[in-house]
Design a protein around this motif. Structure first.
Motif, PDB file in Angstrom:
ATOM      1  N   PRO A 284       0.878  -1.359   0.159  1.00  0.00           N
ATOM      2  CA  PRO A 284       0.030   0.229  -0.057  1.00  0.00           C
ATOM      3  C   PRO A 284       0.944   0.988  -0.042  1.00  0.00           C
ATOM      4  CG  PRO A 284       0.017  -1.245   2.069  1.00  0.00           C
ATOM      5  CD  PRO A 284       0.685  -1.903   1.213  1.00  0.00           C
ATOM      6  N   VAL A 285       0.645   2.302  -0.765  1.00  0.00           N
ATOM      7  CA  VAL A 285       1.310   3.407  -0.863  1.00  0.00           C
ATOM      8  C   VAL A 285       0.301   4.723  -0.644  1.00  0.00           C
ATOM      9  CG1 VAL A 285       2.811   4.961  -2.453  1.00  0.00           C
ATOM     10  CG2 VAL A 285       2.917   2.288  -2.416  1.00  0.00           C
TER      11      VAL A 285
ATOM     12  N   GLY B 216      -9.583   3.342  -0.517  1.00  0.00           N
ATOM     13  CA  GLY B 216      -8.708   3.241   0.756  1.00  0.00           C
ATOM     14  C   GLY B 216      -7.309   3.738   0.012  1.00  0.00           C
ATOM     15  N   THR B 217      -6.301   3.323   0.555  1.00  0.00           N
ATOM     16  CA  THR B 217      -4.860   3.272  -0.007  1.00  0.00           C
ATOM     17  C   THR B 217      -4.841   2.468  -1.083  1.00  0.00           C
ATOM     18  OG1 THR B 217      -4.159   3.933   2.117  1.00  0.00           O
ATOM     19  CG2 THR B 217      -2.680   3.215   0.801  1.00  0.00           C
ATOM     20  N   PRO B 218      -4.348   3.119  -2.244  1.00  0.00           N
ATOM     21  CA  PRO B 218      -4.052   2.113  -3.278  1.00  0.00           C
ATOM     22  C   PRO B 218      -2.788   1.343  -3.374  1.00  0.00           C
ATOM     23  CG  PRO B 218      -3.354   4.484  -3.727  1.00  0.00           C
ATOM     24  CD  PRO B 218      -3.916   4.290  -2.493  1.00  0.00           C
ATOM     25  N   GLU B 219      -2.516   0.327  -3.858  1.00  0.00           N
ATOM     26  CA  GLU B 219      -1.407  -0.734  -3.885  1.00  0.00           C
ATOM     27  C   GLU B 219      -0.787  -0.947  -5.021  1.00  0.00           C
ATOM     28  OE1 GLU B 219      -2.757  -4.388  -1.822  1.00  0.00           O
ATOM     29  OE2 GLU B 219      -3.309  -3.453  -0.304  1.00  0.00           O
ATOM     30  N   ILE B 220       0.445  -1.274  -4.959  1.00  0.00           N
ATOM     31  CA  ILE B 220       1.015  -1.926  -6.180  1.00  0.00           C
ATOM     32  C   ILE B 220       0.530  -3.048  -6.738  1.00  0.00           C
ATOM     33  CG2 ILE B 220       3.429  -2.589  -7.089  1.00  0.00           C
ATOM     34  CD1 ILE B 220       3.195   0.248  -5.940  1.00  0.00           C
ATOM     35  N   ASP B 221       0.401  -2.945  -8.203  1.00  0.00           N
ATOM     36  CA  ASP B 221      -0.378  -4.329  -8.626  1.00  0.00           C
ATOM     37  C   ASP B 221       0.452  -5.269  -8.820  1.00  0.00           C
ATOM     38  OD1 ASP B 221       1.188  -4.616 -11.362  1.00  0.00           O
ATOM     39  OD2 ASP B 221       0.411  -2.892 -12.112  1.00  0.00           O
ATOM     40  N   SER B 222      -0.478  -6.364  -8.827  1.00  0.00           N
ATOM     41  CA  SER B 222       0.385  -7.705  -8.865  1.00  0.00           C
ATOM     42  C   SER B 222       0.239  -8.515 -10.404  1.00  0.00           C
ATOM     43  CB  SER B 222      -0.510  -8.790  -8.152  1.00  0.00           C
ATOM     44  OG  SER B 222      -1.735  -8.769  -8.119  1.00  0.00           O
ATOM     45  N   TRP B 223       0.242  -7.442 -11.119  1.00  0.00           N
ATOM     46  CA  TRP B 223       0.107  -8.091 -12.761  1.00  0.00           C
ATOM     47  C   TRP B 223       1.389  -8.123 -13.441  1.00  0.00           C
ATOM     48  CZ3 TRP B 223      -4.872  -7.390 -15.786  1.00  0.00           C
ATOM     49  CH2 TRP B 223      -6.114  -7.585 -14.905  1.00  0.00           C
ATOM     50  N   GLY B 224       2.529  -7.371 -12.507  1.00  0.00           N
ATOM     51  CA  GLY B 224       3.842  -7.624 -12.984  1.00  0.00           C
ATOM     52  C   GLY B 224       4.443  -6.361 -13.243  1.00  0.00           C
ATOM     53  N   ASN B 225       3.677  -5.407 -13.297  1.00  0.00           N
ATOM     54  CA  ASN B 225       4.231  -4.030 -13.912  1.00  0.00           C
ATOM     55  C   ASN B 225       4.754  -3.092 -12.862  1.00  0.00           C
ATOM     56  OD1 ASN B 225       3.805  -4.579 -16.377  1.00  0.00           O
ATOM     57  ND2 ASN B 225       1.525  -3.901 -16.394  1.00  0.00           N
ATOM     58  N   ASN B 226       4.468  -3.387 -11.572  1.00  0.00           N
ATOM     59  CA  ASN B 226       4.836  -2.691 -10.222  1.00  0.00           C
ATOM     60  C   ASN B 226       4.419  -1.158 -10.384  1.00  0.00           C
ATOM     61  OD1 ASN B 226       6.243  -5.280 -10.109  1.00  0.00           O
ATOM     62  ND2 ASN B 226       7.164  -4.404  -8.409  1.00  0.00           N
TER      63      ASN B 226
END
Length: 189
Positions: A37-38, A57-67
């Motif tokens: 979360p960032v 809420g707080t957005p997160e770094i995606d888990s689809w490989g693009n970070n």
């Protein structure tokens, strides 16, 4: 004589007006772990707004490989249609790298200076490409929107953001003061 007295002041004003006192802002999410979360980085706050099929809420770094920072609180399925980026100061020359997984559906970005909308651009076709805003106005906020109106949603992410952050006006005042002291000392001699 008068010409030489005001040279330091003129130099200080030229340096300030040239933008040489702007410091770069460069946020790159590629080094963050998946699902991190960032909420803020370097004085820039991030949040999810609008509506969507899931919680805000707080957005997160995606888990689809693009970070990239996604429109999701899980980093997987999108939970909101708006990713809000709030700068703690006015910025200029804003660019970002954007991945839109719902291409063809009307994704756009809006730039604001306070409550005033200064630019709207389509980012629908961006697939990891860089985009630069064209406005010459200062910007305090960006809103990335997948244009779903909350009925459905798709994942997008912002991989990087760059901008120039002007130095505080107090620095300009300090430079003018130094120039004034120089002029004052020259007059005494």
């Amino acid at each position: 004589m008068v010409k030489s007295l005001f040279r330091p002041l003129a130099l200080a004003l030229c340096v300030c007006s040239s933008g040489a006192l702007a410091s770069p802002l460069d946020i790159d999410f590629s080094s963050y772990a998946i699902n991190t979360p960032v909420s803020s980085v370097d004085g820039v706050s991030f949040s999810l707004m609008g509506s969507g099929p899931g919680p805000l809420g707080t957005p997160e770094i995606d888990s689809w490989g693009n970070n990239g920072l996604s429109n999701s609180v899980t980093g997987e399925y999108p939970t909101s249609n708006i990713l809000d980026v709030l700068f703690n100061a006015q910025v200029t020359n804003v660019s970002f790298q954007f991945d839109n997984y719902g291409s063809g559906s009307g994704s756009y970005v809006q730039a604001f200076n306070g409550a005033t909308l200064v630019e709207t651009d389509s980012v629908d076709s961006l697939q990891g490409a860089w985009f630069s805003l064209t406005t010459t106005s200062a910007i305090t906020e960006l809103q990335f929107n997948n244009n779903t109106g909350g009925d459905s949603s798709w994942l997008f992410d912002v991989n990087s953001i760059t901008a120039n952050v002007p130095e505080p006006s107090s620095l300009l005042l300090a430079l003018i003061s130094v120039a004034g002291l120089t002029v004052s000392r020259r007059r005494r001699h």
